[in-house]
Design an enzyme around this catalytic site. Structure first.
Site, short mmCIF file in Angstrom:
data_model
loop_
_atom_site.label_atom_id
_atom_site.label_comp_id
_atom_site.label_asym_id
_atom_site.label_seq_id
_atom_site.Cartn_x
_atom_site.Cartn_y
_atom_site.Cartn_z
N HIS A 21 -8.17 -3.96 -1.04
CA HIS A 21 -7.35 -4.08 0.16
C HIS A 21 -6.30 -2.96 0.23
O HIS A 21 -6.22 -2.23 1.22
CB HIS A 21 -6.69 -5.45 0.19
CG HIS A 21 -5.83 -5.69 1.39
ND1 HIS A 21 -6.29 -6.33 2.53
CD2 HIS A 21 -4.55 -5.35 1.65
CE1 HIS A 21 -5.33 -6.37 3.42
NE2 HIS A 21 -4.25 -5.79 2.91
N GLU A 22 -5.50 -2.84 -0.82
CA GLU A 22 -4.43 -1.84 -0.77
C GLU A 22 -4.99 -0.42 -0.71
O GLU A 22 -4.44 0.45 -0.02
CB GLU A 22 -3.48 -2.01 -1.96
CG GLU A 22 -2.89 -3.41 -2.13
CD GLU A 22 -2.28 -4.01 -0.86
OE1 GLU A 22 -1.90 -3.26 0.05
OE2 GLU A 22 -2.21 -5.25 -0.78
N ASP B 165 8.23 -10.21 10.75
CA ASP B 165 7.63 -11.19 9.84
C ASP B 165 6.88 -12.29 10.58
O ASP B 165 5.90 -12.83 10.07
CB ASP B 165 8.75 -11.87 9.03
CG ASP B 165 8.61 -11.56 7.55
OD1 ASP B 165 8.00 -10.52 7.23
OD2 ASP B 165 9.12 -12.35 6.74
N HIS C 72 -6.00 0.53 2.79
CA HIS C 72 -4.85 0.95 3.62
C HIS C 72 -4.63 2.47 3.58
O HIS C 72 -3.94 3.01 4.44
CB HIS C 72 -3.57 0.27 3.14
CG HIS C 72 -3.31 -1.08 3.73
ND1 HIS C 72 -3.25 -1.31 5.10
CD2 HIS C 72 -3.04 -2.28 3.14
CE1 HIS C 72 -2.97 -2.59 5.30
NE2 HIS C 72 -2.84 -3.20 4.14
N GLU D 234 0.79 -1.22 0.00
CA GLU D 234 0.00 0.00 0.00
C GLU D 234 0.83 1.28 0.00
O GLU D 234 0.52 2.23 0.72
CB GLU D 234 -0.92 -0.03 1.22
CG GLU D 234 -0.21 0.01 2.60
CD GLU D 234 0.17 -1.34 3.18
OE1 GLU D 234 0.33 -2.31 2.39
OE2 GLU D 234 0.32 -1.42 4.41
N TYR E 64 -4.82 -10.47 9.90
CA TYR E 64 -5.78 -10.14 8.85
C TYR E 64 -7.20 -10.59 9.21
O TYR E 64 -8.12 -9.81 9.27
CB TYR E 64 -5.38 -10.81 7.53
CG TYR E 64 -4.14 -10.23 6.87
CD1 TYR E 64 -2.87 -10.57 7.32
CD2 TYR E 64 -4.24 -9.37 5.80
CE1 TYR E 64 -1.73 -10.06 6.72
CE2 TYR E 64 -3.10 -8.84 5.18
CZ TYR E 64 -1.85 -9.19 5.64
OH TYR E 64 -0.73 -8.68 5.06
N GLU F 185 -3.68 -4.43 9.34
CA GLU F 185 -4.20 -5.44 8.41
C GLU F 185 -5.62 -5.92 8.73
O GLU F 185 -6.38 -6.23 7.82
CB GLU F 185 -3.24 -6.63 8.31
CG GLU F 185 -1.86 -6.26 7.77
CD GLU F 185 -1.87 -5.68 6.36
OE1 GLU F 185 -2.87 -5.86 5.64
OE2 GLU F 185 -0.86 -5.06 5.96
N1 BES Z 1 0.98 -4.49 3.71
C1 BES Z 1 0.74 -5.78 3.16
C2 BES Z 1 1.97 -6.46 2.63
C3 BES Z 1 3.04 -6.69 3.67
C4 BES Z 1 2.72 -7.16 4.93
C5 BES Z 1 4.36 -6.48 3.35
C6 BES Z 1 3.74 -7.36 5.85
C7 BES Z 1 5.36 -6.67 4.28
C8 BES Z 1 5.04 -7.11 5.54
C9 BES Z 1 -0.30 -5.72 2.04
O1 BES Z 1 -1.28 -4.77 2.24
C10 BES Z 1 -0.99 -7.05 2.02
O2 BES Z 1 -1.61 -7.38 2.99
N2 BES Z 1 -0.86 -7.79 0.93
C11 BES Z 1 -1.47 -9.10 0.78
C12 BES Z 1 -2.70 -9.03 -0.04
C13 BES Z 1 -3.96 -8.87 0.71
C14 BES Z 1 -5.14 -8.87 -0.25
C15 BES Z 1 -4.18 -9.87 1.78
C16 BES Z 1 -0.50 -9.98 0.04
O3 BES Z 1 0.57 -9.49 -0.34
O4 BES Z 1 -0.80 -11.14 -0.17
ZN ZN Z 2 -2.54 -5.26 3.83
#
Ligand code: BES
Ligand code: ZN
Length: 635
Positions: free
Chosen positions: A327-328, A405, A331, A303, A413, A350
């Site tokens: 989703h993005e 991580d 954010h 995002e 989520y 999230e």
């Molecule tokens: N912000 C996240 C991606 C992220 C999370 C990067 C933690 C680094 C550390 C992004 O908004 C996200 O959640 N992406 C998901 C997709 C979403 C529809 C669940 C993904 O990348 O799968």
């Molecule tokens: Zn996200």
């Protein structure tokens, strides 16, 4: 006297009642772009910064990209606010090669890289004296984990190299020397040069989209982010890219060969922005553009403000995977406007976003599709909750000593979103929507913690009786999924579930309504099938529905997981193709896990495929798969 001022500041902070939003720390500070929270929950264990002593308020980058050396370098000019008597500032750094640090007038400053660790990198302490603006001359290391440098062969056009960054959670310190903590918001600007015909884009207002001549066959691109943002949201991409407008405020960047397909897939974006605003208030960032990156981008989406980064695997040809955009985009409120103060409260980013995403999907495509997507999310949650250690199924996490991580899973989520749905159900949609909008308004451009949210719910939404009935603390601080969780509609997939039952009882693939099913329904079907199926049945499914050739990445992924779990070798070439052609961690990691779980059958294939695929993966994906494969440092 000065020491006393600092002590008073810290004391005042410590005395602020837990959960109360704090006024900007006035004493000794000149001007504050966004207050720093000083409660225990807001303490960021993943940064070396001591913002109560000195903090960065603005970053000005002047950088050049070097695709041969795989480095970005130049100067970062930092504006600093410091408490009276402060003599140093602590920045975060990961592998940065610092050449010099000086005042704005060019006077040399002393600095030192201190003892750090593998996860956080190193503290970069600068003796600032009276200086409130410093200039860091530096370059990133060739293996900076925030950056992926692609060879021309790794792009669609095959002619020019490519660069993109991924800052979240704690990677930006490998290319920007600043305080890399989500609670320390900073405004920023940048000037970045690249060799022609490479174009540079960043997560900010684009001040010179075509670039300006910068000598030696290079062009300079300029950017400005006037709103204070968490530094993990500073992002860059550079390559042979082109732009297509989608609506008055929306557009997409991608490689020229991808532009038509990307624009078609993202054609609903402007309506999504409108739907989001109708739900929770004005979009405060000006433009909402996106960039579809090369397939090694390790996430589905990121995002980055004003410029969402996207995987090309979301392009299915039928807009069936655009919940990723919802989703993005969401954010832009939850995460970018109101931001988790520390990664322990990642769910505030999230979980809120997953909730909001689904409301946008409902507004655009109707309740049925939204309900189906909620049901898929619930299944993911059940699966993940069953695999995690109980302590990791809390919303607010203790991540001390761990890579952030570790907390980035379906709990944040889907348990987060389920908590908000449970709140909605308790008070009704009207009250809930008004409240959630006010939460974003009242905390705009500020960090937040779990305890702030719970205190805010009690102050502005819930009666004591309602709060008691929901069990707020239990939801946030206890493991597991509380009994009162709002469950998905059991009939969300009524047709498909009947088909699964019939098929499992011996029905034939020919009787399935696959062609009429939506992507969500196909996913439900593949995920609900018995995990063990005879070879002929897999063959029939594959042949009839072309599963190994599926153009929809989510469907292909679900099929490959099923096939690998059954040691179905005809699917191996498809698995190899998929795993060597994209590096999205959500797909890559479970498939390697599935292969490794098949011992003699899967392990050799996994080794062979990973040898080929690894060089093309982003550091984030490499790290995860290295652990799965038992390769690398802590293997
Ligand atoms: N912000 C996240 C991606 C992220 C999370 C990067 C933690 C680094 C550390 C992004 O908004 C996200 O959640 N992406 C998901 C997709 C979403 C529809 C669940 C993904 O990348 O799968
Ligand atoms: Zn996200």
């Amino acid at each position: 006297m000065r020491l006393f001022a600092i002590a008073a500041l810290i004391l005042a902070a410590a005395c602020t009642p837990a959960g109360q939003q704090q006024a900007p720390a006035e004493a000794g500070m000149e001007r504050t772009v966004a207050p720093i929270l000083t409660t225990e929950q807001a303490r960021d264990h993943h940064s070396f910064a001591r913002p109560e002593v000195a903090r960065v308020t603005h970053v000005a980058l002047d950088l050049a990209t070097d695709f041969e050396a795989r480095r970005i370098g130049g100067t970062a000019t930092l504006d600093i606010e410091a408490a009276d008597g402060a003599t140093e500032i602590v920045l975060d750094s990961k592998g940065l090669e610092i050449q010099s640090i000086a005042t704005a007038d060019g006077a040399t400053l002393q600095w030192a890289l201190g003892q750090g660790d593998e996860i956080r990198g190193q503290p970069l302490t600068v003796a600032i004296g009276e200086a409130r603006r410093i200039v860091v001359t530096y370059r990133s290391a060739p293996d900076a984990p925030a950056l992926q440098w692609l060879t021309p062969e790794q792009t669609l056009g095959k002619r020019h190299p490519y660069l993109f960054s991924q800052g979240q959670a704690i990677l930006n310190r490998s290319w920007i020397p600043t305080q890399d903590s989500p609670g320390i918001r900073q405004t920023w600007e940048a000037r970045v040069t690249a060799p022609e015909p490479i174009k540079v884009v960043m997560s900010a207002e684009n001040l010179a989209p075509e670039g300006e001549p910068a000598g030696e066959g290079r062009r300079a691109y300029r950017f400005r982010m006037a709103q204070p943002v968490a530094p993990y949201l500073i992002a860059i991409a550079a390559g042979d890219i082109a732009f297509r407008e989608l609506g008055p405020r929306t557009g997409v960047w991608t490689e020229p060969a991808m532009l038509d397909a990307a624009a078609r897939e993202l054609g609903d974006t402007e309506r999504m922005v409108e739907a989001a605003e109708a739900l929770y208030g004005p979009y405060r960032w000006g433009r909402y553009d996106m960039i579809v990156l090369p397939p090694s981008f390790p996430f589905g989406g990121m995002e980055n403000p004003m410029l969402t980064f996207l995987t090309p695997t979301m392009i299915a040809g039928d807009r069936s995977l655009v919940s990723l955009i919802a989703h993005e985009l969401a954010h832009s409120w939850s995460g970018n406007l109101v931001t988790n103060a520390a990664w322990a409260d990642f769910w505030l980013n999230e979980g809120f976003t997953t909730y909001f995403e689904n409301r946008i999907m409902e507004a655009l495509y109707g309740e049925k599709r939204a309900a189906q997507e909620r049901a898929l999310g619930w299944e993911d949650l059940q699966e993940e909750a069953g695999q995690l250690a109980p302590a990791m199924t809390r919303l607010h996490l203790d991540l001390t000593g761990q890579d952030p991580d570790a907390g980035m899973n379906q709990i944040a989520y889907e348990k987060g979103a389920t908590f908000l749905r449970t709140l909605e159900q308790t008070v009704g949609r009207e009250r809930w929507d008004a409240y959630l909008r006010s939460w974003f308004d009242r905390h705009a451009f500020q960090p937040a913690t779990s305890e702030m949210f719970l205190a805010d719910l009690r102050a502005n939404l819930l009666s004591a009786e309602e709060a008691e009935r929901i069990g707020l603390e239990r939801w946030v601080y206890e493991p597991g999924i509380p009994e009162n969780a709002v469950r998905p509609d059991p009939n969300a997939f009524a047709d498909v579930d009947r088909a699964v039952t019939a098929y499992a009882a011996g029905g034939s693939a020919a009787e399935l309504g696959w062609q009429q099913w939506t992507t969500a329904e196909r996913l439900r079907f593949l995920n609900a099938l018995p995990r063990q199926l005879p070879r002929e049945r897999l063959e029939a499914l594959d042949r009839r529905f072309g599963l190994s050739e599926a153009g929809n990445a989510e469907v292909l992924f679900a099929w490959l997981r099923l096939a690998i779990g059954n040691r179905y070798d005809p699917a191996l070439p498809a698995a190899e193709r998929f795993l060597t052609q994209m590096g999205r961690r959500k797909f890559v990691a479970p498939l390697f896990e599935a292969l490794v779980a098949q011992g003699d059958w899967g392990r050799p294939a996994a080794e062979r495929i990973y040898d080929r695929a690894r060089p093309g993966y982003h550091a984030v994906t490499q790290g995860t798969v290295d652990r799965i494969m038992g390769r690398g440092a802590d293997a």
